[in-house]
Write a protein that holds these residues in place. Structure first.
Motif, short mmCIF file in Angstrom:
data_model
loop_
_atom_site.label_atom_id
_atom_site.label_comp_id
_atom_site.label_asym_id
_atom_site.label_seq_id
_atom_site.Cartn_x
_atom_site.Cartn_y
_atom_site.Cartn_z
N SER A 137 0.82 -1.21 0.00
CA SER A 137 0.00 0.00 0.00
C SER A 137 0.86 1.25 0.00
CB SER A 137 -0.92 -0.02 1.22
OG SER A 137 -1.63 1.20 1.33
N ASP A 138 1.88 1.27 0.85
CA ASP A 138 2.77 2.43 0.91
C ASP A 138 3.48 2.65 -0.42
OD1 ASP A 138 2.07 2.86 3.54
OD2 ASP A 138 3.87 1.95 4.38
N PHE A 139 3.89 1.55 -1.07
CA PHE A 139 4.57 1.69 -2.36
C PHE A 139 3.61 2.25 -3.41
CE2 PHE A 139 5.94 0.18 -6.52
CZ PHE A 139 7.26 0.60 -6.53
N ALA A 140 2.38 1.71 -3.46
CA ALA A 140 1.39 2.21 -4.42
C ALA A 140 1.08 3.69 -4.18
CB ALA A 140 0.12 1.37 -4.35
N ARG A 141 1.00 4.06 -2.89
CA ARG A 141 0.73 5.47 -2.57
C ARG A 141 1.89 6.36 -2.99
NH1 ARG A 141 -3.10 7.71 0.37
NH2 ARG A 141 -3.74 5.69 1.26
N SER A 142 3.11 5.89 -2.86
CA SER A 142 4.27 6.70 -3.27
C SER A 142 4.26 6.93 -4.77
CB SER A 142 5.58 6.03 -2.84
OG SER A 142 5.86 4.87 -3.60
N VAL A 143 3.83 5.92 -5.54
CA VAL A 143 3.71 6.09 -6.99
C VAL A 143 2.63 7.13 -7.29
CG1 VAL A 143 3.10 4.96 -9.17
CG2 VAL A 143 4.50 3.74 -7.47
N LEU A 144 1.49 7.03 -6.61
CA LEU A 144 0.40 8.00 -6.80
C LEU A 144 0.89 9.41 -6.49
CD1 LEU A 144 -2.58 8.93 -7.07
CD2 LEU A 144 -2.89 8.24 -4.68
N GLU A 145 1.56 9.60 -5.38
CA GLU A 145 2.00 10.93 -4.98
C GLU A 145 3.01 11.50 -5.97
OE1 GLU A 145 3.34 10.23 -1.01
OE2 GLU A 145 1.30 10.36 -0.15
N SER A 146 3.88 10.65 -6.51
CA SER A 146 4.86 11.12 -7.50
C SER A 146 4.17 11.59 -8.77
CB SER A 146 5.85 9.98 -7.83
OG SER A 146 6.63 9.64 -6.72
N ILE A 147 3.18 10.83 -9.22
CA ILE A 147 2.48 11.21 -10.45
C ILE A 147 1.62 12.45 -10.22
CG2 ILE A 147 0.67 10.45 -12.05
CD1 ILE A 147 1.92 7.67 -11.91
N GLN A 148 1.01 12.54 -9.03
CA GLN A 148 0.26 13.77 -8.71
C GLN A 148 1.16 14.99 -8.76
OE1 GLN A 148 -1.77 12.43 -4.95
NE2 GLN A 148 -3.47 13.59 -5.83
#
Length: 228
Positions: free
Chosen positions: A28-39
């Protein structure tokens, strides 16, 4: 029938307090880090495809990429899960293709967390990722095999959901407590165990007021078949 203590759900993130939650928390943390980078780069939350591709690399690097042929015997295919029965009949393995995560994967991880708090007697253990028979990258969820006497009937489900603090909405199998919306709480997804308890083995959960009803109606084969 389920524990009353599950009615008050923690508002905190994934704690990693036990082995079952730690890998889920890491993914979950990894997926969220990808989301935050793209945002940050593109100003959008629409990154589901990128998250899935990056999670595959993450799973391979962290030794949790799974050969599905080692899981057991293919059993069934539902709207989102490809299901395998373990050879010792203790577990079922569900390869979840993230269908109900609309534009990013965060709702999927939230959903598993909420399910495990509401229904701990049939909790999911996230054990890694794998390709299903269609070649899609999927989350691999392990769940105890429930010895059941029959499917629950809708009245039993309605009464249990009410006891848990949920009220029924207009759609069959749709309940809310205004914090969480639960879909597909219908007989083939809820079992009456030999111990007389109900087991909610396969429901769809969204946080309330996040567009869950629209997502469910757009993506659920059940909605389409009911409309025919």
């Amino acid at each position: 029938m389920n524990n009353d203590s599950t009615q008050q759900l923690s508002s905190q993130g994934y704690t990693g307090k036990d082995e079952r939650s730690s890998l889920l928390a890491a993914a979950s943390d990894f997926a969220r880090s990808v989301l935050e980078s793209i945002q940050a780069l593109a100003g959008t939350t629409a990154c589901k495809g990128v998250q899935i591709a990056r999670l595959k690399d993450w799973a391979i690097s962290n030794h949790c990429w799974i050969d599905r042929t080692k899981l057991g015997t293919f059993s069934d295919r539902g709207s989102e899960n490809e299901v395998y029965a373990s050879l010792d009949s203790r577990y079922v393995f569900k390869l979840n293709d993230f269908r109900y995560s609309d534009d990013n994967l965060i709702p999927f991880f939230e959903r598993i967390h909420i399910h495990n708090q509401l229904f701990p007697d049939c909790a999911y253990e996230f054990i890694g990722l794998a390709e299903n028979r269609d070649g899609k990258t999927c989350a691999v969820l392990r769940q105890p095999f429930i010895v059941a006497q029959r499917e629950a009937v809708q009245q039993e489900i309605d009464e249990e959901m009410q006891r848990l603090g949920f009220h029924k909405e207009m759609d069959k199998g749709y309940f809310t407590n205004n914090d969480y919306d639960i879909f597909d709480a219908v007989p083939n997804n809820v079992l009456m165990g030999e111990d007389g308890h109900l087991y909610f083995i396969d429901t769809i959960i969204f946080k309330s007021n996040t567009g869950g009803l629209i997502t469910y109606r757009n993506l659920s084969p059940r909605v389409y078949s009911d409309a025919l």
